[in-house]
Design a protein around this motif. Sequence first.
Motif, short mmCIF file in Angstrom:
data_model
loop_
_atom_site.label_atom_id
_atom_site.label_comp_id
_atom_site.label_asym_id
_atom_site.label_seq_id
_atom_site.Cartn_x
_atom_site.Cartn_y
_atom_site.Cartn_z
N ASN A 168 34.41 52.20 79.97
CA ASN A 168 35.33 51.55 80.88
C ASN A 168 36.18 50.51 80.12
N VAL B 78 37.88 48.00 80.94
CA VAL B 78 37.70 46.58 81.29
C VAL B 78 36.55 45.99 80.47
N LEU B 79 35.47 46.77 80.30
CA LEU B 79 34.34 46.28 79.50
C LEU B 79 34.74 46.09 78.04
N SER C 8 37.70 45.23 77.05
CA SER C 8 38.47 43.98 77.03
C SER C 8 37.53 42.78 77.06
N VAL C 9 36.48 42.87 77.88
CA VAL C 9 35.50 41.78 77.94
C VAL C 9 34.89 41.56 76.55
N HIS D 5 26.70 46.22 71.67
CA HIS D 5 26.53 45.42 72.89
C HIS D 5 27.20 46.03 74.11
N ILE D 6 28.24 46.85 73.91
CA ILE D 6 29.00 47.35 75.06
C ILE D 6 28.96 48.88 75.15
N PRO E 270 25.13 50.71 75.25
CA PRO E 270 24.43 50.54 76.53
C PRO E 270 25.16 51.23 77.69
N ALA E 271 26.49 51.14 77.70
CA ALA E 271 27.24 51.77 78.79
C ALA E 271 27.09 53.29 78.73
N TRP F 197 18.82 50.28 84.75
CA TRP F 197 19.84 49.63 85.58
C TRP F 197 20.72 50.66 86.28
N ALA G 278 18.86 52.04 89.30
CA ALA G 278 18.79 51.04 90.35
C ALA G 278 20.15 50.85 91.01
N GLN G 279 21.19 50.84 90.18
CA GLN G 279 22.55 50.66 90.68
C GLN G 279 22.92 51.82 91.61
N ARG H 97 21.16 51.66 94.88
CA ARG H 97 21.73 50.70 95.81
C ARG H 97 23.01 51.23 96.42
#
Lengths: 254, 262
Positions: free
Chosen positions: A144, A146-147, A149-150, A164-165, A168-169, A245, A248-249, A252
């Motif tokens: 993604n 946006v991630l 950019s973060v 780190h990004i 995991p993604a 995660w 779980a995501q 939900r």
Amino acid sequence: MTALLRPVLALGLLAALWQAVVWAAVVPERYFPPIATVVQAGMSMIARGQMQQALFDTGSRAILGAIAVNLIGIGLGLAATGAPSLRRILDTVAAILQPVPPAAVVPMAVFALGLGWKLYAFVVVLVTIWPPYLATVSALAATNPVLLSVGRMAGFGPVAMLWHIRLPAAMPEILAGVRYATTIALIAVIVSEMITGRDGIGFLLFQKAFAIRIPEVFALMFAVGLLGSAMGLAVSAVYRGFAGWHLAQRGRAA
Amino acid sequence: MTALLEAGGLAKVFPGRPDPVEILRDISFAVAPEEFVSIVGPSGCGKTTLLMCLAGLLPPSSGWVRFRGQPVTDPPRGVSVVFQDYSRSLLPWKSARENVTLGMRRLGLGRAAARDRAEALLAEVGLAGFEGHFPWQLSGGMQQRVAIARALAAESALLLLDEPLAAVDAQTRADLQDLLRGLARKFRQACLLVTHDVDEAVYMADRVLVLSRRPTRILREVPLALGAERDQIDTRERPDYLAARHEILTLIRAARPEGAGA
Ligand SMILES: Nc1ncnc2c1ncn2[C@@H]1O[C@H](COP(=O)(O)OP(=O)(O)O)[C@@H](O)[C@H]1O
Ligand SMILES: [Mg+2]
């Protein structure tokens, strides 16, 4: 509690269905024996040590093969992500080799590599490496934005960004590839054993089938089923560790 | 006073099909330290594109950006962004606390110090007790607060805020407006707030930049003198607040294409 109850219930249901088919006599009893007969056959194979030996042979090949091939596949995916020229080569190789079924590879490999571990290593790698490789490459390319950019705002360079990004993604998709590869690693080992005819569950299955020892064939089928389930559970545990995660995501969102 | 952020002749053209799309045309302005500037413009006019150019995340087609006098090519230290797509800007595999510490990476704090500071910031935005929650366990408004806390964590001199309050209900929105202004003042940060809500733009800012439709230019700069302390009821009834609001809405209506709806 329910986690334990569910497989027990499923097994019970399967046994009941089985018995129902036996009683309805749709298939001659000779080829579809009652559960008790199958259990007996399995017990006697265990008593002779035959079952454990076969499970060990097949299990070690499939499990070690799956672990190695998934690590190599993910590693190649990482390398290909860093080196586009390598990626073009590997993608072409994948496109050619991926559709080749394990059974088509074995006869040639028997001559070249003999009947030992080299054969299994070769067959498993050849047919199993592509799902984790392709999943890794495609997931790492689809982070993604946006991630990303973060990550850049946090001052990440390419390596930190990967660690780190992006990785995991990408984990949920990579581990979906791992799950698939683990399934076909077992299939590849069984098929190879059937063709090479020396040892393992695949070999025993063929041997017993040709000897028309049907209860033993069924007992072996259950054994493979259990082995496959155990490998599936192991993958699920890894999934929960690295991408829990995501489950779980989704749970939900649903 | 020297400017904190400056943009000169900023333009952005995307290679589109069949023709290139000109989004930004000749944007020039400056933001002083500790100043709060709002940017209003119709949706799709290129507000996000502008912020990405200012943050060093997107190279402009022409023109320049300087932060503390230095040309911006990569994201500079001292600038933080709250992204418009806030729910996707949080790392779903990290807790609220870990998402906030990500914002502090460039400060080089130790683990324990970063953790304490993250928890203090989460408390500051009203999320005490939710430090260990994952983004998907939080409501939209709470996720937005985490994103705001992360931007504050960097102790940046400049916050770029991309419609940070567009997706929250009216009451939460008013609360977050006051929170944002309060924290920016407390930490002596300059803010550039992008919004399509004229009332919000005026309420928050020391100055409002009104953007045109595409290709986008700055139609007008509206200076404000509403004082340092703002109040959701009183400020919004001040004659100068209402006058600025009137001026901006009139400008936007005049810029609307013929026959466009409300
Ligand atoms: N990478 C891109 N390539 C092409 N067009 C883009 C790109 N990014 C944004 N745009 C276009 O630029 C215009 C402005 O987008 P944006 O900056 O998001 O507007 P705003 O934030 O004001 O709503 C939109 O029409 C969008 O489709
Ligand atoms: Mg936008």
